[in-house]
Design a protein around this motif. Structure first.
Motif, mmCIF file in Angstrom:
data_model
loop_
_atom_site.group_PDB
_atom_site.id
_atom_site.type_symbol
_atom_site.label_atom_id
_atom_site.label_comp_id
_atom_site.label_asym_id
_atom_site.label_seq_id
_atom_site.Cartn_x
_atom_site.Cartn_y
_atom_site.Cartn_z
ATOM 1 N N TRP A 198 0.820 -1.206 0.000
ATOM 2 C CA TRP A 198 0.000 0.000 0.000
ATOM 3 C C TRP A 198 0.855 1.257 0.000
ATOM 4 C CZ3 TRP A 198 -0.194 3.674 4.011
ATOM 5 C CH2 TRP A 198 0.445 3.303 5.207
ATOM 6 N N ARG A 199 0.213 2.345 -0.404
ATOM 7 C CA ARG A 199 0.863 3.654 -0.382
ATOM 8 C C ARG A 199 -0.171 4.711 -0.022
ATOM 9 N NH1 ARG A 199 1.872 5.034 -6.852
ATOM 10 N NH2 ARG A 199 -0.316 5.435 -7.392
ATOM 11 N N ASP A 200 0.322 5.827 0.478
ATOM 12 C CA ASP A 200 -0.527 6.974 0.798
ATOM 13 C C ASP A 200 -0.666 7.826 -0.460
ATOM 14 O OD1 ASP A 200 -1.185 9.741 1.559
ATOM 15 O OD2 ASP A 200 -1.129 8.968 3.594
ATOM 16 N N ALA A 201 -1.904 8.010 -0.906
ATOM 17 C CA ALA A 201 -2.170 8.825 -2.096
ATOM 18 C C ALA A 201 -2.973 10.050 -1.668
ATOM 19 C CB ALA A 201 -2.935 8.009 -3.134
ATOM 20 N N VAL B 229 -3.729 0.369 -3.018
ATOM 21 C CA VAL B 229 -3.027 -0.906 -2.937
ATOM 22 C C VAL B 229 -2.643 -1.376 -4.333
ATOM 23 C CG1 VAL B 229 -4.184 -1.554 -0.790
ATOM 24 C CG2 VAL B 229 -5.161 -2.268 -2.979
ATOM 25 N N ALA B 230 -1.590 -2.194 -4.383
ATOM 26 C CA ALA B 230 -1.068 -2.688 -5.658
ATOM 27 C C ALA B 230 -1.697 -4.030 -6.001
ATOM 28 C CB ALA B 230 0.446 -2.816 -5.599
ATOM 29 N N VAL B 231 -2.189 -4.147 -7.223
ATOM 30 C CA VAL B 231 -2.697 -5.404 -7.761
ATOM 31 C C VAL B 231 -1.900 -5.713 -9.023
ATOM 32 C CG1 VAL B 231 -4.721 -6.632 -8.624
ATOM 33 C CG2 VAL B 231 -4.989 -4.916 -6.841
ATOM 34 N N VAL B 232 -1.421 -6.953 -9.149
ATOM 35 C CA VAL B 232 -0.523 -7.290 -10.261
ATOM 36 C C VAL B 232 -1.177 -8.298 -11.206
ATOM 37 C CG1 VAL B 232 1.542 -6.816 -8.894
ATOM 38 C CG2 VAL B 232 0.619 -9.144 -8.945
ATOM 39 N N HIS B 233 -0.809 -8.175 -12.478
ATOM 40 C CA HIS B 233 -1.283 -9.106 -13.495
ATOM 41 C C HIS B 233 -0.149 -10.041 -13.867
ATOM 42 C CE1 HIS B 233 -2.244 -10.525 -17.629
ATOM 43 N NE2 HIS B 233 -3.456 -10.629 -17.111
ATOM 44 N N ARG B 234 -0.414 -11.344 -13.741
ATOM 45 C CA ARG B 234 0.590 -12.352 -14.086
ATOM 46 C C ARG B 234 0.239 -12.925 -15.463
ATOM 47 N NH1 ARG B 234 0.627 -16.373 -9.053
ATOM 48 N NH2 ARG B 234 -1.554 -16.550 -9.710
ATOM 49 N N GLN B 235 1.119 -12.669 -16.420
ATOM 50 C CA GLN B 235 0.827 -13.091 -17.783
ATOM 51 C C GLN B 235 0.737 -14.608 -17.936
ATOM 52 O OE1 GLN B 235 3.438 -11.323 -16.654
ATOM 53 N NE2 GLN B 235 5.257 -11.489 -17.984
ATOM 54 N N ARG B 236 1.478 -15.325 -17.099
ATOM 55 C CA ARG B 236 1.472 -16.788 -17.205
ATOM 56 C C ARG B 236 0.094 -17.366 -16.925
ATOM 57 N NH1 ARG B 236 5.149 -20.874 -13.435
ATOM 58 N NH2 ARG B 236 4.293 -22.854 -14.249
ATOM 59 N N TYR B 237 -0.618 -16.760 -15.979
ATOM 60 C CA TYR B 237 -1.933 -17.262 -15.582
ATOM 61 C C TYR B 237 -3.073 -16.379 -16.081
ATOM 62 C CZ TYR B 237 1.083 -19.795 -12.322
ATOM 63 O OH TYR B 237 2.083 -20.559 -11.769
ATOM 64 N N ASP B 238 -2.741 -15.220 -16.624
ATOM 65 C CA ASP B 238 -3.736 -14.221 -17.039
ATOM 66 C C ASP B 238 -4.713 -13.930 -15.903
ATOM 67 O OD1 ASP B 238 -5.051 -12.381 -18.617
ATOM 68 O OD2 ASP B 238 -6.350 -13.884 -19.554
ATOM 69 N N PRO C 291 -7.789 2.215 -5.284
ATOM 70 C CA PRO C 291 -8.464 2.213 -3.984
ATOM 71 C C PRO C 291 -8.898 0.788 -3.636
ATOM 72 C CG PRO C 291 -9.318 3.960 -5.395
ATOM 73 C CD PRO C 291 -8.449 3.108 -6.262
ATOM 74 N N ILE C 292 -9.086 0.529 -2.358
ATOM 75 C CA ILE C 292 -9.318 -0.844 -1.910
ATOM 76 C C ILE C 292 -10.539 -1.465 -2.585
ATOM 77 C CG2 ILE C 292 -9.945 -2.246 0.100
ATOM 78 C CD1 ILE C 292 -8.176 -0.344 1.772
ATOM 79 N N ALA C 293 -11.621 -0.740 -2.683
ATOM 80 C CA ALA C 293 -12.836 -1.313 -3.269
ATOM 81 C C ALA C 293 -12.625 -1.698 -4.727
ATOM 82 C CB ALA C 293 -13.992 -0.317 -3.151
ATOM 83 N N GLU C 294 -11.931 -0.851 -5.486
ATOM 84 C CA GLU C 294 -11.679 -1.164 -6.892
ATOM 85 C C GLU C 294 -10.700 -2.326 -7.032
ATOM 86 O OE1 GLU C 294 -10.697 2.220 -9.329
ATOM 87 O OE2 GLU C 294 -11.964 3.542 -8.107
ATOM 88 N N ALA C 295 -9.724 -2.375 -6.145
ATOM 89 C CA ALA C 295 -8.770 -3.484 -6.182
ATOM 90 C C ALA C 295 -9.473 -4.805 -5.915
ATOM 91 C CB ALA C 295 -7.666 -3.251 -5.157
ATOM 92 N N ALA D 238 -9.728 -7.702 2.412
ATOM 93 C CA ALA D 238 -10.746 -7.289 3.380
ATOM 94 C C ALA D 238 -10.173 -7.219 4.790
ATOM 95 C CB ALA D 238 -11.930 -8.253 3.334
ATOM 96 N N GLU D 239 -9.312 -8.155 5.135
ATOM 97 C CA GLU D 239 -8.659 -8.102 6.445
ATOM 98 C C GLU D 239 -7.768 -6.874 6.548
ATOM 99 O OE1 GLU D 239 -7.098 -8.527 10.135
ATOM 100 O OE2 GLU D 239 -8.919 -9.431 9.298
ATOM 101 N N PHE D 240 -7.052 -6.562 5.475
ATOM 102 C CA PHE D 240 -6.233 -5.345 5.469
ATOM 103 C C PHE D 240 -7.101 -4.112 5.701
ATOM 104 C CE2 PHE D 240 -4.745 -1.696 2.946
ATOM 105 C CZ PHE D 240 -3.526 -1.443 3.563
ATOM 106 N N ALA D 241 -8.254 -4.051 5.043
ATOM 107 C CA ALA D 241 -9.124 -2.876 5.116
ATOM 108 C C ALA D 241 -9.823 -2.746 6.462
ATOM 109 C CB ALA D 241 -10.161 -2.947 4.000
#
Length: 305
Positions: free
Chosen positions: A9-12, A18-27, A103-107, A121-124
């Protein structure tokens, strides 16, 4: 199979992203995570995997939860932490080709897997920016029955020095800036290396030694809350006759339910507290004090074979 990851996470501008990543191997879209390397601890794995997948260095916060599932019939567990960005930038790599700060909801809507949404959800559930005290039981010392001198001066054993060296590597993952210790040689030497690396003087805490704590446990508890509330994260080295009582009392005050409170030599309790409201003092109502909201036990700083 063991793995570790984090809600990075970061302060915006006052909001949490929060960071969400896309893994190309699994799409898929997931939280950053990966398998432990040989000789690596779970917290160290979380920090390394975050940097490898996202390009960001981070500081660990509270433990969020452990997720269990099977991969081709092999049981797998993933421990997730909260982790704040410190520096870095994302560059597409072999494992991750896209990263989104949301933002958390969009993530949560973007994540592919329900367990990842549960972790988020636990983080939030709690504020992202919490106070942290790393409460360490001193490392192994020689047997009391085999030591003829003053017990306050009983030194670490060879195994204890190995534990202290491992703590010197483990504890900085939470970026402490202060080191406190009960005034016993074995407590001091357990965290001396951490203090040397931070270039800070250790603060002696007589009320958090066994002899100082039990005549007035409430005073010892308040002293730990003062340590928590001071600016910056702290390491506090104490004894097995103190730590379970302190953790139990803090948990009861915070409404946390702990099934048990282990306390092996060389172990660490990662204690996370809410920040006090405004300028805080012990004369304030307890409702304004730092409140323990998370307690996670690390049985050892040594990596398992």
């Amino acid at each position: 199979m063991k793995a570790a990851g984090a809600v990075l996470w970061r302060d915006a501008d006052g909001d949490v992203e929060v960071a969400v990543v896309h893994r190309q191997r699994y799409d898929d879209w997931s939280l950053p995570k990966g398998k432990l390397d040989h000789g690596e601890t779970i917290p160290a794995c979380a920090v390394r995997e975050i940097e490898e997948e996202t390009g960001f260095s981070c500081v660990l916060g509270r433990h969020l939860r452990q997720v269990s599932y099977s991969v081709k019939g092999v049981p797998k567990t993933v421990d997730y932490y909260a982790a704040q960005t410190v520096s870095g930038s994302f560059v597409s790599n072999e494992e991750v080709d896209l990263l989104r700060w949301l933002p958390i909801a969009e993530a949560s809507e973007l994540l592919t897997y329900e367990p990842d949404r549960d972790v988020l959800a636990e983080f939030a559930r709690l504020p992202a920016d919490l106070l942290v005290v790393l409460l360490v039981r001193h490392a192994k010392a020689g047997k009391r029955s085999e030591w003829n001198g003053d017990d306050d001066l009983r030194p670490l054993s060879d195994a204890g020095w190995r534990q202290a060296a491992a703590l010197r590597t483990l504890l900085p993952l939470w970026a402490p800036v202060r080191v406190h210790t009960a005034p016993r040689v074995r407590c001091v030497d357990t965290v001396r290396g951490v203090a040397e690396d931070l270039d800070v003087e250790m603060v002696e805490e007589a009320r958090l030694s066994e002899e100082g704590y039990w005549p007035d446990p409430d005073a010892g508890l308040v002293r730990l809350l003062e340590v928590a509330a001071d600016e910056g994260r702290a390491v506090l080295s104490s004894q097995g006759g103190v730590i379970p009582s302190v953790v139990q009392s803090l948990a009861e005050l915070g409404g946390l339910r702990l099934e048990e409170i282990p306390c092996k030599k060389g172990s660490t309790w990662v204690l996370a507290f809410t920040r006090p409201f405004g300028t805080w003092s012990t004369s304030d109502s307890p409702s304004r004090w730092p409140t323990l909201v998370s307690a996670h036990y690390l049985a050892s700083a040594l990596a398992r074979p």
